[in-house]
Design an enzyme around this catalytic site. Structure first.
Site, short mmCIF file in Angstrom:
data_model
loop_
_atom_site.label_atom_id
_atom_site.label_comp_id
_atom_site.label_asym_id
_atom_site.label_seq_id
_atom_site.Cartn_x
_atom_site.Cartn_y
_atom_site.Cartn_z
CD GLU A 148 -4.58 -5.76 2.77
OE1 GLU A 148 -5.28 -5.01 3.49
OE2 GLU A 148 -3.33 -5.69 2.72
CD GLU A 194 -3.21 -0.76 2.03
OE1 GLU A 194 -2.99 -0.15 3.08
OE2 GLU A 194 -4.32 -1.18 1.70
C1 GAL Z 1 -4.98 -2.51 4.78
C2 GAL Z 1 -3.54 -2.95 5.18
C3 GAL Z 1 -3.57 -4.10 6.14
C4 GAL Z 1 -4.56 -3.86 7.22
C5 GAL Z 1 -5.90 -3.68 6.60
C6 GAL Z 1 -7.01 -3.57 7.58
O1 GAL Z 1 -4.99 -1.23 4.32
O2 GAL Z 1 -2.84 -3.30 4.04
O3 GAL Z 1 -2.30 -4.31 6.67
O4 GAL Z 1 -4.19 -2.74 7.94
O5 GAL Z 1 -5.87 -2.51 5.82
O6 GAL Z 1 -8.22 -3.61 6.91
#
Ligand code: GAL
Length: 764
Positions: free
Chosen positions: A480, A407
């Site tokens: 994710e 990210e």
């Molecule tokens: C994303 C991140 C993860 C975690 C997640 C929580 O942005 O890559 O490590 O923090 O959010 O939803």
């Protein structure tokens, strides 16, 4: 030949540091004895101050080097030290390493005394140093501290194999190949001749073997390429049949003519003429993400995965082999996944080994979280990338290298360089780089996107072509979703737990329905401890489909029910079966996660209806949930007696699973269930999880009971964490480790209300 001597037991440890600790004859009065993996500080379950483990500590290990090793080269190999290590031998500086997630080796040949006792002192800096990834800004996870993975001594000849990459190619042809790169080291710069031999083996059987004579001209490091071709009659590595073979590289005397026979002989302790041997397990498979999806061995597979943090309660990252391997089993067998992302760093080799063995695909990425540091920081990131690939390039389960900081924003030069490094070291695998911004620069092979658009409303996933902004479709994966959009505790209110599960279902379904998306990896597998900037204020991100002890929430059943019934029938209603738990009352809509063909709902012993999976709503899922939307009459209304319930799952017309729900649940029994009943004495201590849970009269968890459990342990075992934990949401996990002797561990849990629950674990 090489000797590898594990060095995990009996370290001396100080949770403080002063320069004197590094001296050969340092006063060790303040030190305690510990074994590796070790966490620099055991932590409470939650609500602790994360600076507690951010300090400099010192580890010392006394060891003998027999006289017979004189003339050999001696290395100390560290699997992982968080996050900076400075190594001294007999008080003399020997080397250092930056980065907490990758291994490093230090040549201590010139520092050790042969035939005598020596001492290794390691200064371990576990502070969040801004010169080392992921640090420099906030991070949504904890990195813990200490020498948290194994250490060993390696004794080799002056000319030895430093590493070998065995890359299968043409795997879908009749005649397959292995292209081996063998890295030979010659630090003493000896001139001469040696023979490098590569053999593919199935157990003791040599399938193919080739040799090459290498003229040593005094170069320190030489790479020798050897191709094994015409390989037939080997099975492919697949998800259902993860067939593994062994590839070995040898250095042998040039007067040995039959290399295969002699090399095979060295396995049986016949050392003649074999100067070194490097061994790895490999698999023949072709794994690629294409613009229209993911292909394994030419077959299209919908990727369904979760992100895994490698942390555990109390000890953070410091868990031994069995517990690491167990996570892979949970992901594959309990959660029915075919893919895991090692967010956000290289994880334990034990975990990866198990992924190879059971057929669980892996997307592995470099350490980092959103922040990109200065030039020195980037140098460490590139070094970690090399160390990750050079450690893991033989794992068939890994098909994608993550070469961007998770990210982070675009950084053209940095990411051009990380892609170059990955492609140069390993031209066989694609690169990915996880981003959250649309239209960020695409320098990788696979566009890996964190897509958090689903917030319970209509939008479920973004359109890949809009995200990439590229004229043509490119290989694309959602890496994710969910997570912070809907944090959910295992003991949250039922409606929330159901919605949490349904969000995972909706996104997985949408990913499967979009031909431009190869798969989706949810956030995340297990709840994890985090910094105060994240999570629920108690230093926990409740983002897992399981809690920190790997105890399931409803979302775990949503995933688990996607597996084929041949791997286990799943039948779990997403309910506590109570009249008044949900708003307004009742359990409708009743979601049942199952891989059965249909279910019968039985109320007070009478079949109330037959219900089928919601295939129209979730056509992308192998096993959509059954959703009962209308209340059967027997449920009655507020004020009437609440019935006993039962669901019966059918496959091919036959009842294959039943689940009962008590209309008037009463907490009846404290249970203890151990993951393993045998632990072994090996290269370090062993450990397993025991779950204590209170259940009602039909065996269901009673999630709102709070009992404290007094643990008693006898025999050669020790409890990791508190000895008097309180149930959290009706249950709690307890980790038990061996102490070095064989015998029987008995762990008993006592509470004020129930008969004691006990497990027996044999240590052998
Ligand atoms: C994303 C991140 C993860 C975690 C997640 C929580 O942005 O890559 O490590 O923090 O959010 O939803």
């Amino acid at each position: 030949m090489r000797r590898v001597i594990p060095l995990n037991f009996g370290w001396r440890y100080a949770d403080s540091f002063c320069e004197d600790y590094l001296k050969e004859n340092a006063d060790e009065t303040g030190f305690v004895e510990v074994d590796l993996p070790h966490t620099n500080r055991e932590l409470p379950y939650n609500y602790f101050d994360e600076s507690e483990f951010q300090f400099i500590s010192c580890y010392r290990k006394h060891f003998d080097i027999p006289l017979e090793y004189k003339g050999k080269r001696i290395f100390v190999d560290f699997e992982g030290v968080m996050c900076y290590a400075e190594v001294y031998v007999n008080g003399v500086y020997a080397g250092e390493h930056k980065g907490g997630y990758t291994p490093f080796s230090i040549d201590i040949t010139d520092k050790v005394r042969f035939g005598e006792n020596n001492v290794l002192s390691v200064k371990v800096d576990s502070t969040e140093r801004p010169d080392i990834p992921p640090f420099g800004n906030v991070v949504d996870y904890l990195t813990y501290g200490g020498i948290y993975r194994e250490v060993s001594l390696r004794v080799v000849n002056p000319v030895y194999i430093a590493n070998a990459f065995f890359a299968p190619s043409d795997v879908l042809q009749t005649d397959k190949e292995i292209r081996a790169k063998v890295f030979v080291s010659n630090p003493e710069q000896k001139a001469g001749e040696t023979v490098v031999c590569v053999a593919l083996k199935d157990g003791d059987t040599v399938i193919s073997e080739q040799r090459k004579t290498l003229q040593l001209t005094g170069d320190d490091k030489v790479m020798v390429e050897i191709v094994l071709s015409g390989i037939r009659d080997v099975e492919l590595w697949d998800l259902d049949n993860p067939r593994l073979y062994t590839c070995e590289a040898y250095l042998v005397d040039s007067n040995i003519s039959d290399c295969a026979a002699d090399c095979a002989g060295c396995d049986r302790g016949v050392d003649k003429g074999v100067l070194d041997r490097f061994s790895a397990r490999i698999g023949f498979r072709e794994a690629r993400v294409e613009p229209d999806g993911f292909y394994l061995n030419g077959n299209k597979i919908q990727l369904r995965g979760l992100n895994r943090h490698q942390s555990y309660p109390y000890v953070g990252y410091a868990m031994p082999e069995r517990v690491q391997r167990r996570d892979a089993d949970i992901l594959k067998y309990e959660l029915g996944l075919n893919l895991v992302r090692t967010s956000h760093y290289p994880q334990s080799v034990h975990f990866l080994d198990r992924c190879d063995e059971i057929g669980l695909l892996v997307f592995e990425e470099i350490p980092g979280w959103q922040h990109i540091g200065d030039a020195e920081w980037k140098k460490v990131a590139c070094q970690s990338l090399r160390e990750m690939i050079e450690r893991d390039w033989n794992h068939p389960s890994i098909f994608l290298w993550g070469v961007r900081i998770n990210e982070s924003g675009d950084d053209h030069d940095f990411y051009t360089e990380t892609n170059r490094i990955a492609r140069e070291l390993d031209p066989t695998r694609q690169t990915g780089g996880v981003r959250w911004r649309e239209r960020s620069e695409f320098l990788e092979d696979v566009y890996t996107m964190n897509d958090f658009i689903h917030s319970g409303g209509e939008a479920v996933l973004r359109d890949p072509s809009r995200v990439t902004g590229l004229p043509e479709p490119v290989p694309y994966m959602v890496t994710e979703f969910n997570g912070h959009m809907y944090p959910t505790k295992r003991f949250d209110q039922e409606e929330r737990l159901v919605e949490h599960a349904m969000r995972h279902i909706r996104v997985q379904n949408a990913a499967a329905m979009d031909p431009g998306i190869s798969g989706a990896i949810g956030w995340c597998a297990f709840d994890y401890n985090t910094h105060s900037e994240f999570g629920s204020g108690d230093r926990i991100c409740y983002h897992g489909v399981m809690d920190m002890f790997r105890i399931p929430k409803f979302a775990a059943y949503a995933y688990g029910s996607q597996k084929d019934p041949s791997q286990g029938v799943v039948l779990e209603a997403a309910t506590l079966w109570a009249r008044g738990e949900r708003s307004i009352g009742g359990v409708i809509p009743l979601v049942i996660f199952t891989n059965c063909d249909y279910v019968d709902l039985v109320l007070n012993g009478v079949v109330a209806g037959r219900y089928y999976p919601a295939r129209d709503e979730y056509p992308g899922l192998p096993h959509p949930p059954v959703v009962i939307k209308e209340s059967p009459e027997q449920f009655g209304v507020w004020g009437f007696r609440w019935p006993d319930g039962e669901i019966v799952g059918y496959i091919n017309g036959k009842p294959v699973a039943k689940k009962a729900y008590a209309g008037q649940p009463v907490a009846t029994r404290l249970e203890a269930i151990a993951d393993d009943d045998v632990l072994t004495l090996g290269e370090t201590y062993d450990a397993t999880r025991v779950v204590f849970r209170v259940v009602d009269q039909v065996g269901n968890l009673t999630p709102y009971i709070n009992e404290s459990i007094k643990l008693d342990i006898t025999g050669p075992g020790r409890i990791i964490g508190p000895s008097e934990p309180t149930l959290i949401g009706g249950c709690i996990g307890v980790y038990v480790r061996t102490t070095g002797q064989s015998g029987e561990i008995r762990l008993t849990g006592r509470s004020s209300r129930f008969a004691p629950a006990e497990v027996a674990i044999r240590v052998q």
